[in-house]
Design an enzyme around this catalytic site. Structure first.
Site, mmCIF file in Angstrom:
data_model
loop_
_atom_site.group_PDB
_atom_site.id
_atom_site.type_symbol
_atom_site.label_atom_id
_atom_site.label_comp_id
_atom_site.label_asym_id
_atom_site.label_seq_id
_atom_site.Cartn_x
_atom_site.Cartn_y
_atom_site.Cartn_z
ATOM 1 N N VAL A 44 46.411 51.953 47.936
ATOM 2 C CA VAL A 44 46.078 51.863 46.513
ATOM 3 C C VAL A 44 45.261 50.602 46.250
ATOM 4 C CG1 VAL A 44 47.011 51.654 44.169
ATOM 5 C CG2 VAL A 44 48.084 53.223 45.801
ATOM 6 N N CYS A 45 45.698 49.475 46.812
ATOM 7 C CA CYS A 45 44.995 48.211 46.598
ATOM 8 C C CYS A 45 43.569 48.253 47.135
ATOM 9 C CB CYS A 45 45.764 47.065 47.233
ATOM 10 S SG CYS A 45 47.367 46.743 46.466
ATOM 11 N N THR A 46 43.362 48.950 48.231
ATOM 12 C CA THR A 46 42.020 49.053 48.796
ATOM 13 C C THR A 46 41.073 49.710 47.806
ATOM 14 O OG1 THR A 46 42.936 49.163 51.033
ATOM 15 C CG2 THR A 46 40.668 49.921 50.746
ATOM 16 N N GLU A 48 41.454 49.710 44.599
ATOM 17 C CA GLU A 48 41.316 48.832 43.436
ATOM 18 C C GLU A 48 40.293 47.731 43.686
ATOM 19 O OE1 GLU A 48 45.807 49.171 41.544
ATOM 20 O OE2 GLU A 48 45.370 47.603 43.008
ATOM 21 N N LEU A 49 40.396 47.075 44.837
ATOM 22 C CA LEU A 49 39.417 46.044 45.149
ATOM 23 C C LEU A 49 38.018 46.625 45.209
ATOM 24 C CD1 LEU A 49 42.163 44.591 46.266
ATOM 25 C CD2 LEU A 49 40.524 43.182 47.510
#
Length: 221
Positions: A44-46, A48-49
């Site tokens: 998920v963070c990938t 987002e960034l």
């Protein structure tokens, strides 16, 4: 420590993917979006960034810098960077803070004081609360904060919308209604009396109730 809207973010020094920074010097006199992640190499963070990398020109046009934070090392961040760029289809143009001692996560109220002193062997589940977005004004005060659950991707188009609203309100002393976007009508603040409003807005306004008074977006006039 718990941080709240209008709290001043203390100055700090940090190691980042762009080298060491002193936060106040790096921030300058502009706006800042500081957003945090519970762990590198998480799906998920990938995304987002990557989305923030795509939106980077929009934030830059609004005099707003972006900086990420994750509770891993600079070396980890740099190994993660190609994955983010592959997902985004654009280079990663903003720095990522290394917070492997959890110091900043604690100081911003995202982890408890007894969370330990190292990110080693901690998983994203241990760090689930390190999923915040802070919009910080030129005065270094927190103007907006959001914390998301670990499995829900954040909406950075919404962050951009909030930044527009904050900057408009600061410049023109107006409020924005639900779902407001650039060009939409805005609200005369409730703190402005009828007589004060008449002096400031001699052409009048559209009143839905005595306290809900609309005028056109002042940047459109």
């Amino acid at each position: 420590m718990t941080v709240r809207i209008n709290d001043i973010v203390p100055d700090f020094k940090a190691e980042t993917t762009d080298g060491p920074i002193d936060f106040y010097d790096w921030a300058g006199n502009g706006w800042i979006v500081l957003f945090s992640h519970p762990k590198d190499f998480t799906p998920v963070c990938t995304t987002e960034l990557g989305r923030l990398a795509q939106l980077f020109p929009e934030f830059t046009a609004r005099n707003c810098k972006i900086i990420g934070l994750s509770v891993d090392t600079v070396a980890d961040h740099l190994r993660w960077k190609p994955d983010i760029e592959k997902v985004a289809g654009v280079p990663l143009p903003y720095p990522l803070i290394a917070d492997q001692d959890l110091r900043l996560a604690k100081s911003l109220g995202m982890l408890p004081a007894d969370a330990g002193a190292t990110s080693k062997e901690r998983t994203e589940t241990n760090n689930a609360t390190v999923r915040s977005v802070f919009v910080i004004g030129p005065d270094k005060r927190i103007r907006m904060m959001q914390t998301y659950p670990m499995n829900t991707g954040r909406n950075f188009d919404e962050t951009l919308r909030v930044l527009d609203a904050l900057q408009l309100s600061e410049k023109h002393d107006v409020a924005t209604p639900v779902d407001w976007r650039r060009g939409d009508d805005v609200i005369i603040p409730h703190s402005l009396t009828e007589d004060e409003a008449k002096r400031r807005y001699p052409n009048g306004w559209r009143a839905v109730t005595p306290y809900l008074r609309y005028i056109a977006d002042p940047t459109e006039s």
